[in-house]
Motif scaffolding. Structure first.
Motif, PDB file in Angstrom:
ATOM      1  N   GLN A 299     -35.339  34.040-116.378  1.00 42.26           N
ATOM      2  CA  GLN A 299     -35.502  32.615-116.588  1.00 42.26           C
ATOM      3  C   GLN A 299     -34.162  31.918-116.341  1.00 42.26           C
ATOM      4  O   GLN A 299     -33.098  32.505-116.508  1.00 42.26           O
ATOM      5  N   GLU A 300     -34.226  30.683-115.903  1.00 45.05           N
ATOM      6  CA  GLU A 300     -33.006  29.911-115.716  1.00 45.05           C
ATOM      7  C   GLU A 300     -32.260  29.839-117.042  1.00 45.05           C
ATOM      8  O   GLU A 300     -32.848  29.527-118.084  1.00 45.05           O
ATOM      9  N   ASP A 301     -30.986  30.162-117.020  1.00 44.83           N
ATOM     10  CA  ASP A 301     -30.173  30.221-118.228  1.00 44.83           C
ATOM     11  C   ASP A 301     -29.352  28.941-118.325  1.00 44.83           C
ATOM     12  O   ASP A 301     -28.254  28.846-117.773  1.00 44.83           O
ATOM     13  N   ALA A 302     -29.882  27.965-119.047  1.00 40.52           N
ATOM     14  CA  ALA A 302     -29.201  26.672-119.155  1.00 40.52           C
ATOM     15  C   ALA A 302     -27.875  26.801-119.878  1.00 40.52           C
ATOM     16  O   ALA A 302     -26.903  26.101-119.557  1.00 40.52           O
ATOM     17  N   ALA A 303     -27.812  27.699-120.869  1.00 37.40           N
ATOM     18  CA  ALA A 303     -26.562  27.877-121.610  1.00 37.40           C
ATOM     19  C   ALA A 303     -25.469  28.440-120.713  1.00 37.40           C
ATOM     20  O   ALA A 303     -24.298  28.047-120.820  1.00 37.40           O
ATOM     21  N   LEU A 304     -25.831  29.352-119.814  1.00 36.61           N
ATOM     22  CA  LEU A 304     -24.845  29.904-118.897  1.00 36.61           C
ATOM     23  C   LEU A 304     -24.399  28.847-117.897  1.00 36.61           C
ATOM     24  O   LEU A 304     -23.208  28.726-117.598  1.00 36.61           O
TER      25      LEU A 304
ATOM     26  N   LEU B 150     -26.549  39.581-117.856  1.00 37.24           N
ATOM     27  CA  LEU B 150     -26.160  38.817-119.037  1.00 37.24           C
ATOM     28  C   LEU B 150     -27.344  38.019-119.558  1.00 37.24           C
ATOM     29  O   LEU B 150     -28.070  37.375-118.797  1.00 37.24           O
ATOM     30  N   GLN B 151     -27.536  38.051-120.876  1.00 38.07           N
ATOM     31  CA  GLN B 151     -28.601  37.305-121.544  1.00 38.07           C
ATOM     32  C   GLN B 151     -28.068  36.749-122.854  1.00 38.07           C
ATOM     33  O   GLN B 151     -27.044  37.231-123.376  1.00 38.07           O
ATOM     34  N   PRO B 152     -28.742  35.758-123.417  1.00 39.28           N
ATOM     35  CA  PRO B 152     -28.317  35.225-124.717  1.00 39.28           C
ATOM     36  C   PRO B 152     -28.316  36.300-125.789  1.00 39.28           C
ATOM     37  O   PRO B 152     -29.159  37.201-125.808  1.00 39.28           O
ATOM     38  N   GLY B 153     -27.342  36.201-126.706  1.00 36.15           N
ATOM     39  CA  GLY B 153     -27.323  37.053-127.886  1.00 36.15           C
ATOM     40  C   GLY B 153     -26.708  38.423-127.716  1.00 36.15           C
ATOM     41  O   GLY B 153     -26.715  39.216-128.662  1.00 36.15           O
ATOM     42  N   LEU B 154     -26.158  38.728-126.552  1.00 35.86           N
ATOM     43  CA  LEU B 154     -25.593  40.061-126.334  1.00 35.86           C
ATOM     44  C   LEU B 154     -24.175  40.176-126.900  1.00 35.86           C
ATOM     45  O   LEU B 154     -23.454  39.188-127.022  1.00 35.86           O
ATOM     46  N   THR B 155     -23.802  41.409-127.218  1.00 35.32           N
ATOM     47  CA  THR B 155     -22.412  41.728-127.544  1.00 35.32           C
ATOM     48  C   THR B 155     -21.731  42.174-126.262  1.00 35.32           C
ATOM     49  O   THR B 155     -22.077  43.214-125.690  1.00 35.32           O
ATOM     50  N   VAL B 156     -20.778  41.366-125.800  1.00 31.78           N
ATOM     51  CA  VAL B 156     -20.107  41.618-124.516  1.00 31.78           C
ATOM     52  C   VAL B 156     -18.637  41.908-124.775  1.00 31.78           C
ATOM     53  O   VAL B 156     -17.934  41.123-125.416  1.00 31.78           O
TER      54      VAL B 156
ATOM     55  N   ALA C 240     -21.263  33.173-125.431  1.00 28.50           N
ATOM     56  CA  ALA C 240     -21.648  33.999-126.583  1.00 28.50           C
ATOM     57  C   ALA C 240     -21.775  33.137-127.836  1.00 28.50           C
ATOM     58  O   ALA C 240     -22.734  33.280-128.621  1.00 28.50           O
ATOM     59  N   THR C 241     -20.838  32.233-128.039  1.00 27.26           N
ATOM     60  CA  THR C 241     -20.888  31.347-129.201  1.00 27.26           C
ATOM     61  C   THR C 241     -22.139  30.484-129.183  1.00 27.26           C
ATOM     62  O   THR C 241     -22.810  30.299-130.210  1.00 27.26           O
ATOM     63  N   ALA C 242     -22.495  29.980-128.006  1.00 22.60           N
ATOM     64  CA  ALA C 242     -23.639  29.075-127.888  1.00 22.60           C
ATOM     65  C   ALA C 242     -24.975  29.789-128.034  1.00 22.60           C
ATOM     66  O   ALA C 242     -25.970  29.154-128.403  1.00 22.60           O
ATOM     67  N   THR C 243     -25.014  31.083-127.769  1.00 27.60           N
ATOM     68  CA  THR C 243     -26.296  31.799-127.751  1.00 27.60           C
ATOM     69  C   THR C 243     -26.448  32.816-128.870  1.00 27.60           C
ATOM     70  O   THR C 243     -27.406  33.592-128.882  1.00 27.60           O
ATOM     71  N   GLY C 244     -25.521  32.804-129.830  1.00 28.19           N
ATOM     72  CA  GLY C 244     -25.629  33.741-130.943  1.00 28.19           C
ATOM     73  C   GLY C 244     -25.204  35.155-130.594  1.00 28.19           C
ATOM     74  O   GLY C 244     -25.557  36.111-131.289  1.00 28.19           O
ATOM     75  N   GLY C 245     -24.436  35.289-129.513  1.00 29.95           N
ATOM     76  CA  GLY C 245     -23.925  36.598-129.127  1.00 29.95           C
ATOM     77  C   GLY C 245     -22.531  36.820-129.683  1.00 29.95           C
ATOM     78  O   GLY C 245     -22.074  36.131-130.594  1.00 29.95           O
TER      79      GLY C 245
END
Length: 266
Positions: free
Chosen positions: A44-49, A80-86, A105-110
């Motif tokens: 899906q389009e990742d608006a946060a990215l 890369l996806q929301p909520g990951l530990t990178v 990461a901050t914006a997506t709970g990662g």
């Protein structure tokens, strides 16, 4: 949806007489660079990215390089996806990838973790990282024996199924890494063999960051090209014409690789 053209290389490798200097002759064959197929991930389009990349909080010089470093496409290719530990290895003072990954990461709970000395600490519990990002570092590690212990640390830190994401200046394949690492370039086969030896599976290769204009033959190695643009060293100075020709090359030819820690790995 923004179109993503993510080229994964899947055909068999061509043998090279010099390759034995870089990897053992019995190493598994590599997919050949010229055997291209188009990989179109169903994401899906990742608006946060997109927002992290477009943010004016990123340095202007960073954003000016997006056309050559393709951050949205590259990070999508890596998964890369929301909520990951990178975990990013040696992000450097400029922090080009960090300036995208950390706010994302901050914006997506990662969680974003920067690591400078992997063999001392990976900054996360063993088996808890979703992704380890390595950008433009293998040429340094290959010169002082850090490649194997570092890859072992990455493998230990990642979850089963976790991703090792690599971007690296790429030399002509079949060369001895010891002969070219001082120029900033290494053979793609060297990186792939080292990662496989550490237990990783090569999942995909992309030509997103390829640059056919880069012949890798520069007076001051990869640092002759943008963004460093070294023009004088040890009594050798580029002419105006040489500098203009090198600037026209753009940034280096780079491999973009996605490895995965096997699901069955501990």
């Amino acid at each position: 949806m923004r179109p993503l053209v993510l080229a994964a290389l899947l055909a068999s490798a061509l043998a090279s007489p010099g390759l034995a200097q870089t990897v053992p002759p019995d190493a598994p064959a590599l997919p050949h660079r010229q055997g291209l197929s188009m990989e179109m991930p169903q994401v899906q389009e990742d608006a946060a990215l997109q927002a992290a990349i477009a943010s004016t909080t990123r340095p202007e010089a960073d954003r000016a390089r997006d056309g050559q470093r393709h951050p949205f496409e590259t990070l999508t290719f890596w998964g890369l996806q929301p909520g990951l530990t990178v975990v990013e290895i040696e992000p450097g003072r400029a922090g080009w990838w960090r300036n995208i990954l950390e706010p994302y990461a901050t914006a997506t709970g990662g969680r974003y973790v920067a690591v400078g000395r992997p063999t001392e600490s990976m900054g996360v519990e063993d088996g808890s990282a979703d992704m380890v990002v390595v950008a433009r570092a293998f040429h340094n590690w290959s010169r002082d024996g850090r490649t194997d212990p570092y890859l072992a640390a990455f493998f230990k830190a990642l979850k089963p199924g976790g991703v090792l994401a690599v971007e690296q200046h790429r030399s002509v394949d079949g060369l001895n890494v010891a002969d070219v690492a001082s120029t900033g370039y290494v053979p793609e086969s060297y990186v792939i063999h080292a990662a496989r030896s550490a237990g990783f599976e090569l999942e995909a290769r992309s030509e997103l960051n390829a640059n056919p204009k880069d012949d890798r033959d520069h007076p001051f190695g990869v640092w002759t090209l943008a963004p460093t643009r070294t023009s004088e060293r040890d009594g050798r100075a580029l002419t105006v014409e040489e500098r203009a020709a090198l600037d026209a090359v753009g940034e280096s030819d780079r491999m973009t690789l996605r490895f995965r820690k096997p699901e069955a790995a501990n």
